[in-house]
Design an enzyme around this catalytic site. Sequence first.
Site, PDB file in Angstrom:
ATOM      1  N   ILE A   9     -13.336   2.405  -4.873  1.00 58.70           N
ATOM      2  CA  ILE A   9     -12.902   1.031  -5.170  1.00 58.70           C
ATOM      3  C   ILE A   9     -13.746   0.026  -4.387  1.00 58.70           C
ATOM      4  CG2 ILE A   9     -10.945  -0.550  -5.318  1.00 58.70           C
ATOM      5  CD1 ILE A   9      -9.094   1.898  -5.241  1.00 58.70           C
ATOM      6  N   THR A  23     -17.845   9.144   5.005  1.00 63.19           N
ATOM      7  CA  THR A  23     -17.218  10.467   4.960  1.00 63.19           C
ATOM      8  C   THR A  23     -17.698  11.129   3.666  1.00 63.19           C
ATOM      9  OG1 THR A  23     -15.329   9.736   3.648  1.00 63.19           O
ATOM     10  CG2 THR A  23     -15.141   9.511   6.066  1.00 63.19           C
ATOM     11  N   PHE A  35     -10.636  -1.603   2.837  1.00 61.66           N
ATOM     12  CA  PHE A  35     -10.484  -0.471   1.918  1.00 61.66           C
ATOM     13  C   PHE A  35     -10.548   0.863   2.661  1.00 61.66           C
ATOM     14  CE2 PHE A  35     -12.424  -3.710  -0.849  1.00 61.66           C
ATOM     15  CZ  PHE A  35     -11.685  -3.590  -2.011  1.00 61.66           C
ATOM     16  N   ALA A  36     -11.155   0.877   3.846  1.00 59.64           N
ATOM     17  CA  ALA A  36     -11.470   2.153   4.516  1.00 59.64           C
ATOM     18  C   ALA A  36     -10.217   2.986   4.711  1.00 59.64           C
ATOM     19  CB  ALA A  36     -12.134   1.881   5.863  1.00 59.64           C
ATOM     20  N   THR A  65      -1.294   1.037  -1.389  1.00 61.60           N
ATOM     21  CA  THR A  65      -1.019   1.850  -2.567  1.00 61.60           C
ATOM     22  C   THR A  65       0.452   1.797  -2.961  1.00 61.60           C
ATOM     23  OG1 THR A  65      -0.921   4.166  -3.267  1.00 61.60           O
ATOM     24  CG2 THR A  65      -0.853   3.786  -0.917  1.00 61.60           C
ATOM     25  N   ASP A  66       0.726   2.115  -4.224  1.00 62.08           N
ATOM     26  CA  ASP A  66       2.122   2.219  -4.670  1.00 62.08           C
ATOM     27  C   ASP A  66       2.807   3.462  -4.095  1.00 62.08           C
ATOM     28  OD1 ASP A  66       0.820   4.194  -6.163  1.00 62.08           O
ATOM     29  OD2 ASP A  66       1.491   3.472  -8.120  1.00 62.08           O
ATOM     30  N   GLU A  67       2.021   4.424  -3.576  1.00 59.85           N
ATOM     31  CA  GLU A  67       2.627   5.685  -3.116  1.00 59.85           C
ATOM     32  C   GLU A  67       3.538   5.492  -1.901  1.00 59.85           C
ATOM     33  OE1 GLU A  67       0.344   9.210  -3.052  1.00 59.85           O
ATOM     34  OE2 GLU A  67      -0.859   8.629  -4.785  1.00 59.85           O
ATOM     35  N   TYR A  90      -0.565  11.521   3.253  1.00 61.98           N
ATOM     36  CA  TYR A  90      -1.384  10.350   2.864  1.00 61.98           C
ATOM     37  C   TYR A  90      -0.519   9.102   2.770  1.00 61.98           C
ATOM     38  CZ  TYR A  90      -3.482   6.965  -0.331  1.00 61.98           C
ATOM     39  OH  TYR A  90      -3.911   5.795  -0.905  1.00 61.98           O
ATOM     40  N   LYS A 109      -0.481   5.612   4.973  1.00 59.45           N
ATOM     41  CA  LYS A 109      -0.702   4.280   4.402  1.00 59.45           C
ATOM     42  C   LYS A 109       0.505   3.374   4.692  1.00 59.45           C
ATOM     43  CE  LYS A 109      -3.646   2.869   2.164  1.00 59.45           C
ATOM     44  NZ  LYS A 109      -4.946   2.194   2.495  1.00 59.45           N
ATOM     45  N   ASN A 137      -6.034   3.981  -9.731  1.00 60.12           N
ATOM     46  CA  ASN A 137      -7.242   3.408 -10.330  1.00 60.12           C
ATOM     47  C   ASN A 137      -8.064   4.479 -11.026  1.00 60.12           C
ATOM     48  OD1 ASN A 137      -8.435   0.670  -8.296  1.00 60.12           O
ATOM     49  ND2 ASN A 137      -6.337   1.323  -8.576  1.00 60.12           N
ATOM     50  N   TYR A 164      -1.536  20.411 -12.511  1.00 60.40           N
ATOM     51  CA  TYR A 164      -0.543  20.860 -11.533  1.00 60.40           C
ATOM     52  C   TYR A 164       0.831  20.977 -12.218  1.00 60.40           C
ATOM     53  CZ  TYR A 164      -3.871  19.405  -7.839  1.00 60.40           C
ATOM     54  OH  TYR A 164      -4.961  19.250  -7.026  1.00 60.40           O
ATOM     55  N   ASP A 174       1.637  23.873  -8.539  1.00 56.98           N
ATOM     56  CA  ASP A 174       1.914  22.453  -8.333  1.00 56.98           C
ATOM     57  C   ASP A 174       1.559  22.020  -6.906  1.00 56.98           C
ATOM     58  OD1 ASP A 174       2.695  19.909  -8.985  1.00 56.98           O
ATOM     59  OD2 ASP A 174       4.779  20.430  -9.459  1.00 56.98           O
ATOM     60  N   PRO A 223       2.452  20.576  -3.391  1.00 57.41           N
ATOM     61  CA  PRO A 223       3.702  20.554  -2.616  1.00 57.41           C
ATOM     62  C   PRO A 223       4.232  19.118  -2.496  1.00 57.41           C
ATOM     63  CG  PRO A 223       1.981  21.764  -1.440  1.00 57.41           C
ATOM     64  CD  PRO A 223       1.319  21.110  -2.619  1.00 57.41           C
TER      65      PRO A 223
END
Length: 353
Positions: free
Chosen positions: A11, A34, A79-80, A132-134, A158, A162, A188, A215, A289, A291
Amino acid sequence: MILVTGGAGFIGANFVLDWLAQCDEPVLNLDKLTYAGNVHNLDSLSQDTRHTFVQGDIADRTLLDRLLAQHRPRAVVNFAAESHVDRSIHGPEDFIQTNVVGTFRLLEAVRQHWSGLPAMEKEAFRFLHVSTDEVYGTLEPEAPAFTETHNYEPNSPYSASKAASDHLVRAWHHTYGLPVLTTNCSNNYGPYHFPEKLIPLVIVNALAGKPLPIYGDGRQIRDWLYVRDHCSAIRRVLEAGRLGETYNVGGWNESANIDIVRLICSLLDELRPRADGQSYAAQITHVTDRPGHDRRYAIDARKLERELGWKPAETFETGIRKTVQWYLEHPEWVAQVQSGAYRDWVQKQYQSA
Ligand code: NAD
Ligand code: DAU
């Protein structure tokens, strides 16, 4: 100028390219490079004096202090991050280090820089954190889409990292008055997307005659947004967002993973048919799947539309076609990113599936 962190990733690179295509304000691009960072994403800027690239870590306070003092950016767009959920399950530590410690160090360096600015520059300064929405967790099938006031209920290392970074950004505004903005975007897709994520992985594997790994039952739902629409939303929030606010970004494009994969197969069947005349869908394979796999994400982006007039330009149909075409036209980019570290990862993730 503006400081963009993580501007060699998916992004971030799209954002830098779009920014410089639309205005002349220079960009200082700080990226650790990275496995997910690729300076070749920015090859078209190699002779462009408006773009300065620095390889470095957002957790390196000495470097940050030097860059901020030397370049005096009027805004930072962060963004990093470590961004891949599956990698966070295999090894969460890098996610804590970059997403939490890195964001903390960046906030502290920016706070010091901002505190010392003359009044007018201080007033105009912005720190935009890309999230993020997560962080909101998972939704039941009939539940309304996530609004900005939805509880934070992150479920993966993750998303937890965030969420922690979002909380730090919020606290630096509330406590120190740092002029922050946060965006929480849905999934995205588009050019320069690293082929560890579903859409580019499926395109690249299909063309290579490899299995297309789904998955579990493949009925998990994601809400897809073309990357350049995410970039336009960030530009708009940076320009006119209310300080301390968070803005959800999404395109009202919920789809089950299996439907996304079938759609990509049918586009490839049309644009680059298999030599044996069969559909690429024959390569679909159900694997173990993820986890703790979140079942459904959906973003309510009405606040951004109402307050700032933002709307996506692409529908999913136009965006996914452009994306498939981009991958067909850039085999050299794909070959290059599929080097050492990436191959090791694919082996680790899919060997037991
Ligand atoms: P990406 O993994 O493609 O890119 C991340 C970039 O950050 C890479 O260039 C990497 O080298 C760099 N980076 C990593 N650690 C760093 C560090 N310590 N210091 C400096 N640079 C570092 O990720 P992406 O998909 O482009 O996501 C960018 C941001 O947007 C992330 O913060 C992510 O959480 C967020 N986001 C992504 C999506 C999505 O669907 N991809 C959706 C919503 C939000
Ligand atoms: O929602 C925003 C998030 O979207 C971002 O914050 C993350 O940085 C980004 O990576 C993305 O996370 P997801 O986990 O949703 O993306 P991914 O492409 O990894 O997976 C999309 C869906 O496809 C998810 O339900 C898992 C599934 N999947 C993924 C892979 C890689 C498969 O079924 N097979 C696969 O091989």
